[in-house]
Enzyme design. Structure first.
Site, PDB file in Angstrom:
ATOM      1  N   ARG A  80       0.843  -1.207   0.000  1.00 34.06           N
ATOM      2  CA  ARG A  80       0.000   0.000   0.000  1.00 34.06           C
ATOM      3  C   ARG A  80       0.872   1.249   0.000  1.00 34.06           C
ATOM      4  O   ARG A  80       0.551   2.252  -0.642  1.00 34.06           O
ATOM      5  CB  ARG A  80      -0.927  -0.043   1.220  1.00 34.06           C
ATOM      6  N   LYS A 182      -2.722   6.461   1.840  1.00 30.10           N
ATOM      7  CA  LYS A 182      -2.607   7.041   3.185  1.00 30.10           C
ATOM      8  C   LYS A 182      -1.794   8.329   3.136  1.00 30.10           C
ATOM      9  O   LYS A 182      -0.758   8.471   3.808  1.00 30.10           O
ATOM     10  CB  LYS A 182      -1.991   6.020   4.153  1.00 30.10           C
ATOM     11  N   GLU A 218     -16.409   5.753   4.782  1.00 29.83           N
ATOM     12  CA  GLU A 218     -15.578   5.231   5.872  1.00 29.83           C
ATOM     13  C   GLU A 218     -15.977   5.887   7.183  1.00 29.83           C
ATOM     14  O   GLU A 218     -16.712   6.863   7.217  1.00 29.83           O
ATOM     15  CB  GLU A 218     -14.102   5.558   5.610  1.00 29.83           C
TER      16      GLU A 218
HETATM   17  N1  PLP Z   1      -9.443   3.929   6.459  1.00 33.37           N
HETATM   18  C1  PLP Z   1      -8.588   4.915   6.752  1.00 33.37           C
HETATM   19  C2  PLP Z   1      -8.858   6.262   6.213  1.00 33.37           C
HETATM   20  C3  PLP Z   1      -7.467   4.651   7.544  1.00 33.37           C
HETATM   21  O1  PLP Z   1      -6.605   5.631   7.845  1.00 33.37           O
HETATM   22  C4  PLP Z   1      -7.255   3.350   8.023  1.00 33.37           C
HETATM   23  C5  PLP Z   1      -6.094   3.048   8.871  1.00 33.37           C
HETATM   24  O2  PLP Z   1      -5.092   2.611   8.437  1.00 33.37           O
HETATM   25  C6  PLP Z   1      -8.164   2.335   7.666  1.00 33.37           C
HETATM   26  C7  PLP Z   1      -9.250   2.676   6.888  1.00 33.37           C
HETATM   27  C8  PLP Z   1      -7.956   0.919   8.082  1.00 33.37           C
HETATM   28  O3  PLP Z   1      -6.874   0.336   7.405  1.00 33.37           O
HETATM   29  P1  PLP Z   1      -6.016  -0.827   8.070  1.00 33.37           P
HETATM   30  O4  PLP Z   1      -6.952  -1.906   8.387  1.00 33.37           O
HETATM   31  O5  PLP Z   1      -5.026  -1.202   7.029  1.00 33.37           O
HETATM   32  O6  PLP Z   1      -5.378  -0.248   9.279  1.00 33.37           O
HETATM   33  C1  COI Z   2      -4.359   2.895  11.626  1.00 27.01           C
HETATM   34  O1  COI Z   2      -5.338   2.227  11.922  1.00 27.01           O
HETATM   35  O2  COI Z   2      -3.219   2.413  11.551  1.00 27.01           O
HETATM   36  C2  COI Z   2      -4.483   4.282  11.322  1.00 27.01           C
HETATM   37  O3  COI Z   2      -3.749   4.740  10.506  1.00 27.01           O
HETATM   38  C3  COI Z   2      -5.398   5.089  12.073  1.00 27.01           C
HETATM   39  C4  COI Z   2      -4.699   6.334  12.506  1.00 27.01           C
HETATM   40  C5  COI Z   2      -4.977   7.482  11.652  1.00 27.01           C
HETATM   41  C6  COI Z   2      -4.676   6.574  13.943  1.00 27.01           C
END
Ligand code: PLP
Ligand code: COI
Length: 336
Positions: A80, A182, A218
């Site tokens: 990612r 991100k 989201e």
């Molecule tokens: N959506 C957003 C905008 C996020 O910043 C995150 C955090 O990383 C997620 C979803 C969830 O992603 P992950 O499960 O990879 O942490």
């Molecule tokens: C994560 O779940 O790793 C995120 O990036 C959330 C964060 C913005 C605190």
């Protein structure tokens, strides 16, 4: 070091060591090195400070009861991050550099990993345009950095249902924008909606799509799920929502362990309000049950405000794998 692991929240506690590597525009990434955790020196004209050329990642290291240190699907974070680098005109960090930096930071700071069930070591990789530039263009130099912090739960109270507020005053991301990566610039605009929600007694906002303001995108920094009977539904990866590592894992667990039907498609807010259970997922959020959603001034309750049975089962199955408490037939956990 004196950390009360039992009292951890999702807040920053510095650890001993961080990793840093550099890359000049048009060149390869240098091997990089571990350094004591310290402040950075940056030009005031650094591209990241002026134009937000930056990305972050988030993953966790867990300590299993048998002492092993486990990472959860770190190659997905690496992939990612590379996709995000391409979108933000930064040189992609090679997978091996990413994985070895994460492993090294975790090993060097292993005494900061909380015991199983008290939390985790949150690992924060960053890539940013560190070089000085005045015109809007990629920086002449980039940095890849990994630091870590022991953390507890993101939402207060662990596995207890959260209250969310659907916002029609703000959008998180537009189609063809940067919502699918991100980018650091995606997060500051969420602070105001989030503080409005908190002031009204809600933990976070639910964002709707920016075109029709009808479909769920989201929850702040977590992916959204709805359960209708034996079907688990989550918004499709349209480009404006983040492709969560936890999201992907929940979809696989639901289908393969629990035999649920899984659907990745548009979920309108009207449809979601009729769900049997709702939850959101993320590295920080893990699986957080949603007990109440406020939409257009009205509170709607789910699972009687309790943790729904399917949400609980998914939470237990996911965290057991992550913490090394259960067999991992998916090959997700990586020992450090
Ligand atoms: N959506 C957003 C905008 C996020 O910043 C995150 C955090 O990383 C997620 C979803 C969830 O992603 P992950 O499960 O990879 O942490
Ligand atoms: C994560 O779940 O790793 C995120 O990036 C959330 C964060 C913005 C605190």
């Amino acid at each position: 070091m004196s950390i009360d692991f039992g009292e951890l929240t999702f807040s920053f506690t510095p650890t001993r060591t961080m990793f840093i590597a550099r890359c000049e525009l048009g060149d390869e990434w240098q091997p990089g090195e571990l350094q004591p955790f310290q402040n950075l020196e940056l030009s005031p004209a650094a591209c990241v400070l002026n134009y937000g050329q930056g990305l972050f990642e988030g993953l966790k290291a867990y300590r299993a009861d048998d002492g092993r240190i486990l990472l959860f699907r770190p190659a997905m974070n690496a992939a990612r991050l590379r996709a995000g680098c391409r979108r933000l005109s930064m040189p992609p960090v090679p997978e091996e550099l990413f994985l070895s930096a994460v492993r090294d930071v975790v090993s060097e700071n292993s005494d900061y990993i909380p015991p199983n069930n008290d939390g985790a070591l949150y690992i924060r990789p960053l890539v940013f345009g560190s070089g000085a530039i005045l015109g809007v263009a990629p920086a002449p130099e980039f940095a890849f950095l990994v630091y870590a912090s022991p953390v507890g739960p993101y939402f207060k109270g662990g596995l207890s249902p959260i209250r969310l507020l659907v916002t029609r005053d703000f959008h998180r991301a537009a189609p063809k924008g940067t919502g699918g990566v991100k980018a650091i610039g995606n997060y500051a605009p969420g602070m105001l909606p989030s503080s409005h929600a908190k002031r009204k007694g809600y933990a976070e906002v639910v964002y709707l799509d920016a075109v029709e303001e009808r479909y769920i995108e989201e929850v702040g920094a977590a992916n959204f799920f709805a359960i209708f009977g034996d079907t688990l539904v989550t918004p499709a990866l349209s480009g404006s929502i983040l492709s969560g590592v936890t999201r992907d894992s929940v979809l696989q667990l639901a289908a393969e362990r629990f035999g649920l039907k899984v659907e990745e498609r548009d979920v309108s807010i009207d449809e979601a309000l009729g769900a049997d259970e709702l939850f959101c997922s993320g590295t920080a959020a893990v699986i957080s049950p949603i007990g109440c959603i406020n939409y257009e001034g009205q509170d709607h309750q789910f699972s009687g405000g309790e943790v729904g049975p399917r949400t609980r089962a998914l939470y237990e199955a996911l965290t057991a794998i992550q913490h090394g408490d259960a067999p991992d037939e998916f090959g997700w956990v990586v020992e450090v």
